[in-house]
Design a protein around this motif. Sequence first.
Motif, PDB file in Angstrom:
ATOM      1  N   HIS A  40       0.861  -1.193   0.000  1.00 59.32           N
ATOM      2  CA  HIS A  40       0.000   0.000   0.000  1.00 59.32           C
ATOM      3  C   HIS A  40       0.896   1.241   0.000  1.00 59.32           C
ATOM      4  CE1 HIS A  40      -3.682  -2.313   0.849  1.00 59.32           C
ATOM      5  NE2 HIS A  40      -2.878  -3.095   1.585  1.00 59.32           N
ATOM      6  N   HIS A  41       0.459   2.261  -0.755  1.00 62.26           N
ATOM      7  CA  HIS A  41       1.238   3.505  -0.799  1.00 62.26           C
ATOM      8  C   HIS A  41       0.285   4.648  -1.165  1.00 62.26           C
ATOM      9  CE1 HIS A  41       1.512   3.866  -5.299  1.00 62.26           C
ATOM     10  NE2 HIS A  41       1.145   2.576  -5.165  1.00 62.26           N
ATOM     11  N   GLU A  42       0.742   5.868  -0.887  1.00 55.60           N
ATOM     12  CA  GLU A  42      -0.055   7.066  -1.172  1.00 55.60           C
ATOM     13  C   GLU A  42       0.571   7.822  -2.327  1.00 55.60           C
ATOM     14  OE1 GLU A  42      -0.413   9.456   2.257  1.00 55.60           O
ATOM     15  OE2 GLU A  42      -1.813   8.087   3.285  1.00 55.60           O
ATOM     16  N   VAL A  43      -0.319   8.370  -3.137  1.00 52.55           N
ATOM     17  CA  VAL A  43       0.108   9.174  -4.291  1.00 52.55           C
ATOM     18  C   VAL A  43      -0.670  10.486  -4.245  1.00 52.55           C
ATOM     19  CG1 VAL A  43       0.225   9.321  -6.801  1.00 52.55           C
ATOM     20  CG2 VAL A  43       0.573   7.124  -5.659  1.00 52.55           C
ATOM     21  N   VAL A  44       0.021  11.590  -4.381  1.00 57.08           N
ATOM     22  CA  VAL A  44      -0.613  12.927  -4.362  1.00 57.08           C
ATOM     23  C   VAL A  44      -0.988  13.291  -5.796  1.00 57.08           C
ATOM     24  CG1 VAL A  44      -0.348  15.356  -3.801  1.00 57.08           C
ATOM     25  CG2 VAL A  44       0.719  13.614  -2.350  1.00 57.08           C
ATOM     26  N   VAL A  45      -2.259  13.485  -6.021  1.00 52.64           N
ATOM     27  CA  VAL A  45      -2.786  13.851  -7.332  1.00 52.64           C
ATOM     28  C   VAL A  45      -3.642  15.100  -7.175  1.00 52.64           C
ATOM     29  CG1 VAL A  45      -4.162  13.116  -9.297  1.00 52.64           C
ATOM     30  CG2 VAL A  45      -2.772  11.441  -8.055  1.00 52.64           C
ATOM     31  N   ALA A  46      -3.223  16.182  -7.877  1.00 50.34           N
ATOM     32  CA  ALA A  46      -3.947  17.461  -7.822  1.00 50.34           C
ATOM     33  C   ALA A  46      -4.093  17.943  -6.394  1.00 50.34           C
ATOM     34  CB  ALA A  46      -5.315  17.348  -8.499  1.00 50.34           C
ATOM     35  N   GLY A  47      -3.033  17.792  -5.622  1.00 47.60           N
ATOM     36  CA  GLY A  47      -3.014  18.265  -4.251  1.00 47.60           C
ATOM     37  C   GLY A  47      -3.735  17.382  -3.280  1.00 47.60           C
ATOM     38  N   ALA A  48      -4.279  16.260  -3.742  1.00 45.85           N
ATOM     39  CA  ALA A  48      -5.017  15.361  -2.853  1.00 45.85           C
ATOM     40  C   ALA A  48      -4.318  14.003  -2.799  1.00 45.85           C
ATOM     41  CB  ALA A  48      -6.464  15.190  -3.332  1.00 45.85           C
ATOM     42  N   ALA A  49      -4.273  13.411  -1.641  1.00 47.35           N
ATOM     43  CA  ALA A  49      -3.622  12.117  -1.464  1.00 47.35           C
ATOM     44  C   ALA A  49      -4.593  10.988  -1.811  1.00 47.35           C
ATOM     45  CB  ALA A  49      -3.141  11.961  -0.031  1.00 47.35           C
ATOM     46  N   GLN A  50      -4.083  10.031  -2.615  1.00 50.66           N
ATOM     47  CA  GLN A  50      -4.864   8.855  -2.988  1.00 50.66           C
ATOM     48  C   GLN A  50      -4.185   7.579  -2.419  1.00 50.66           C
ATOM     49  OE1 GLN A  50      -5.241   8.679  -7.211  1.00 50.66           O
ATOM     50  NE2 GLN A  50      -6.708  10.405  -7.330  1.00 50.66           N
ATOM     51  N   LEU A  51      -4.994   6.712  -1.853  1.00 49.90           N
ATOM     52  CA  LEU A  51      -4.503   5.431  -1.335  1.00 49.90           C
ATOM     53  C   LEU A  51      -4.564   4.386  -2.444  1.00 49.90           C
ATOM     54  CD1 LEU A  51      -3.493   3.777   1.090  1.00 49.90           C
ATOM     55  CD2 LEU A  51      -5.894   3.249   1.601  1.00 49.90           C
ATOM     56  N   ARG A  52      -3.414   3.805  -2.752  1.00 51.73           N
ATOM     57  CA  ARG A  52      -3.340   2.784  -3.798  1.00 51.73           C
ATOM     58  C   ARG A  52      -2.712   1.506  -3.233  1.00 51.73           C
ATOM     59  NH1 ARG A  52      -1.235   6.095  -9.178  1.00 51.73           N
ATOM     60  NH2 ARG A  52      -2.921   7.664  -9.226  1.00 51.73           N
ATOM     61  N   CYS A  53      -2.892   0.453  -4.011  1.00 57.09           N
ATOM     62  CA  CYS A  53      -2.356  -0.856  -3.601  1.00 57.09           C
ATOM     63  C   CYS A  53      -1.697  -1.518  -4.814  1.00 57.09           C
ATOM     64  CB  CYS A  53      -3.478  -1.741  -3.070  1.00 57.09           C
ATOM     65  SG  CYS A  53      -2.914  -3.392  -2.568  1.00 57.09           S
ATOM     66  N   VAL A  54      -0.485  -2.055  -4.605  1.00 55.80           N
ATOM     67  CA  VAL A  54       0.249  -2.777  -5.654  1.00 55.80           C
ATOM     68  C   VAL A  54       0.145  -4.274  -5.364  1.00 55.80           C
ATOM     69  CG1 VAL A  54       2.470  -3.184  -6.752  1.00 55.80           C
ATOM     70  CG2 VAL A  54       1.817  -0.869  -6.058  1.00 55.80           C
ATOM     71  N   LEU A  55      -0.345  -5.017  -6.366  1.00 55.54           N
ATOM     72  CA  LEU A  55      -0.408  -6.476  -6.287  1.00 55.54           C
ATOM     73  C   LEU A  55       0.572  -7.057  -7.319  1.00 55.54           C
ATOM     74  CD1 LEU A  55      -4.253  -7.092  -5.998  1.00 55.54           C
ATOM     75  CD2 LEU A  55      -2.564  -7.137  -4.168  1.00 55.54           C
ATOM     76  N   ALA A  56       1.552  -7.821  -6.855  1.00 56.89           N
ATOM     77  CA  ALA A  56       2.564  -8.425  -7.737  1.00 56.89           C
ATOM     78  C   ALA A  56       2.457  -9.952  -7.632  1.00 56.89           C
ATOM     79  CB  ALA A  56       3.959  -7.966  -7.360  1.00 56.89           C
ATOM     80  N   PHE A  57       2.364 -10.621  -8.794  1.00 56.68           N
ATOM     81  CA  PHE A  57       2.176 -12.077  -8.866  1.00 56.68           C
ATOM     82  C   PHE A  57       3.361 -12.703  -9.609  1.00 56.68           C
ATOM     83  CE2 PHE A  57      -1.905 -10.078  -8.565  1.00 56.68           C
ATOM     84  CZ  PHE A  57      -2.665 -10.881  -7.741  1.00 56.68           C
ATOM     85  N   PRO A  58       4.050 -13.662  -9.009  1.00 51.94           N
ATOM     86  CA  PRO A  58       5.111 -14.373  -9.767  1.00 51.94           C
ATOM     87  C   PRO A  58       4.489 -15.388 -10.742  1.00 51.94           C
ATOM     88  CG  PRO A  58       4.936 -15.334  -7.586  1.00 51.94           C
ATOM     89  CD  PRO A  58       3.964 -14.160  -7.620  1.00 51.94           C
ATOM     90  N   LEU A  59       5.109 -15.574 -11.869  1.00 55.16           N
ATOM     91  CA  LEU A  59       4.645 -16.528 -12.875  1.00 55.16           C
ATOM     92  C   LEU A  59       5.477 -17.806 -12.714  1.00 55.16           C
ATOM     93  CD1 LEU A  59       2.696 -16.897 -15.251  1.00 55.16           C
ATOM     94  CD2 LEU A  59       4.502 -16.091 -16.761  1.00 55.16           C
ATOM     95  N   MET A  60       4.902 -18.801 -12.047  1.00 58.06           N
ATOM     96  CA  MET A  60       5.607 -20.046 -11.731  1.00 58.06           C
ATOM     97  C   MET A  60       5.199 -21.146 -12.719  1.00 58.06           C
ATOM     98  SD  MET A  60       7.360 -19.219  -9.046  1.00 58.06           S
ATOM     99  CE  MET A  60       7.842 -20.804  -8.428  1.00 58.06           C
TER     100      MET A  60
END
Length: 599
Positions: free
Chosen positions: A76-96
């Motif tokens: 989870h991380h925050e990104v500031v867009v147009a002066g407002a903070a947005q909560l985002r989530c990164v999902l990473a999947f390994p290809l096995m």
Amino acid sequence: MTDSTGSKLSAFASQWLAQGCGNVDGDVHFGVVLLSVSADGALAPAAVWPASANPNPVVMEAVEKAVSERAVQERHHEVVVAGAAQLRCVLAFPLMIDGHVHGAAAIDIEPGQVQSLDAVRRSFAWHLHALEAMVRRAMGTSSDRLNTVLNLVATGLHHKRFQTAATAVMTELAAILKCERVSIGFVQNGHAKLVALSHSAGFGEKANLIRGIGTCMDEAIDQQATVVYPPIDKRAMQVTRYHAELLRSSGEGAVCSIPFATGEAIIGAITFEQPARAYFDSETLRLCEYATLLLGPLLDVRRKDDRSLFSKALDSARVTIQQLIGPHHTGLKLAVTSIVFLVLFFTFMTGEYRVTADATLEGAVQRAIAVPISGFVAEANIRAGDVVKEGDVLFTLDDRDLRLERLKWVGQRSQHRREYSEALAARERARVNILNAQIEQADAQVALVEEQLLRTQVIAPFDGFVVSGDLSQSLGAPLERGEVVFELAPLDDYRIVLEVDERDIGFVALQQPGELALTGVPGRSLPIRVDRITPIAAAAEGRNFFEVEASLQDASLPTSLRPGMQGVGKVLVGERKLAWIWTHKIIEWWRMFIWSWWP
């Protein structure tokens, strides 16, 4: 993975990523797919969504974490867009795939609701199976084909006959590599001879085609290299004349001939023909070479095993002759030369042929010692194996009964003599005559008993060797008159009994010389001479033999000689060829065997 395969995989990854990002519950701001498309296994971006987006460092860190730990990563991380903070989530999947990491996929999402992340994870993971299947298919193109080629080995071993096995392998190989035609040939008399063709059990009506394929095989075998037309590498310096002619006559797209060898000698080649508008790439060519290296020697072994015994013998003789005439193989040449020399030596050289037989040393005369009178054994100090002198006591019988018998008759004789004197004084003529007869009878009985007393001691009649008999363990035992208890043989006169096999008796004649070697007299051979041949055969231990008597011709005999000694005697027959001496028994046995079975 080839460039064409990588391009197809990148295009599929782009479509897959766009579809996956569109189906996720939430706003996807960035998506990326990384695949291992290089030989070193390094991951590189294969698709990015949106196409103009730049890689996000947070996303790339999550991807690296997922690849290293081989597990799904959530950040989870925050990104500031147009002066407002947005909560985002990164999902990473390994290809096995098969326990190995072959890529990764990641999205940077702004979910509508935080509690919906589990649903997003499950949906994207399920969607990832399509990408995994595509990557597995792209990666398995070469390995699956190679495994299939290895399975061809089992196909070649399954069929009993070589022709059936070769045709089946060529047909299956053509289907696997998507070739129009695959053929195999072996070198015979300096040229390749086609022996099997795919999709065809016989090729008698395809003479021109067979001739063209054979010349292509010869072209590759002469150059000892893989020949491809049209060539993959335009700079390659190879002769492709016959390949080009085959291509023009058949109208196919490409042709390739690959020679195969066993050891250092090239023994054949396999020719692959692609259909129209199809060509060989480096990967397909490599698979063709693997298949040729595996299947060529295997089918050669099946071909040799399928030959007749006569053909195998001819080929073996031809190879041996080539090795003898050609260079190298010094050891073989020396061995053959030595064998030829030995054969000539034994064929033309002669030697003394001697009939060999088991021999037993016996006394020239054997004297039986019998019991002179019935009685009981009192003393016995001699047994078999003892040497005795003339006059030595062999055994003594108990004489107590005989002494009592003598006393009885002596007493009766004295009584008769007194009565005889009284009758004579009384002038009784008749009684005198009767008593005189009784006195004479008593004298005879006394003389008989005294003679029997003398015989209670049995003595040796001459110097000799006790061959048999032992009374030392029978003291007190009763003996009957005439019973043989000892056998004596003289020490200075012997005979030899040879047990000559019936196959050799025809070579033995009277007065032939020979030699005797006794086990008890090692290191010395005694001269002998044949004196008598028994005309009746005897059987013992599963063989028939004739007894041949011989005498010793050496004046100074060893003192250690004893009757009963055994050894080997050899009777000199005469000069014969050495080859005959060593082989005549086998030849005669074989002749008898053939004759007995001949109708």
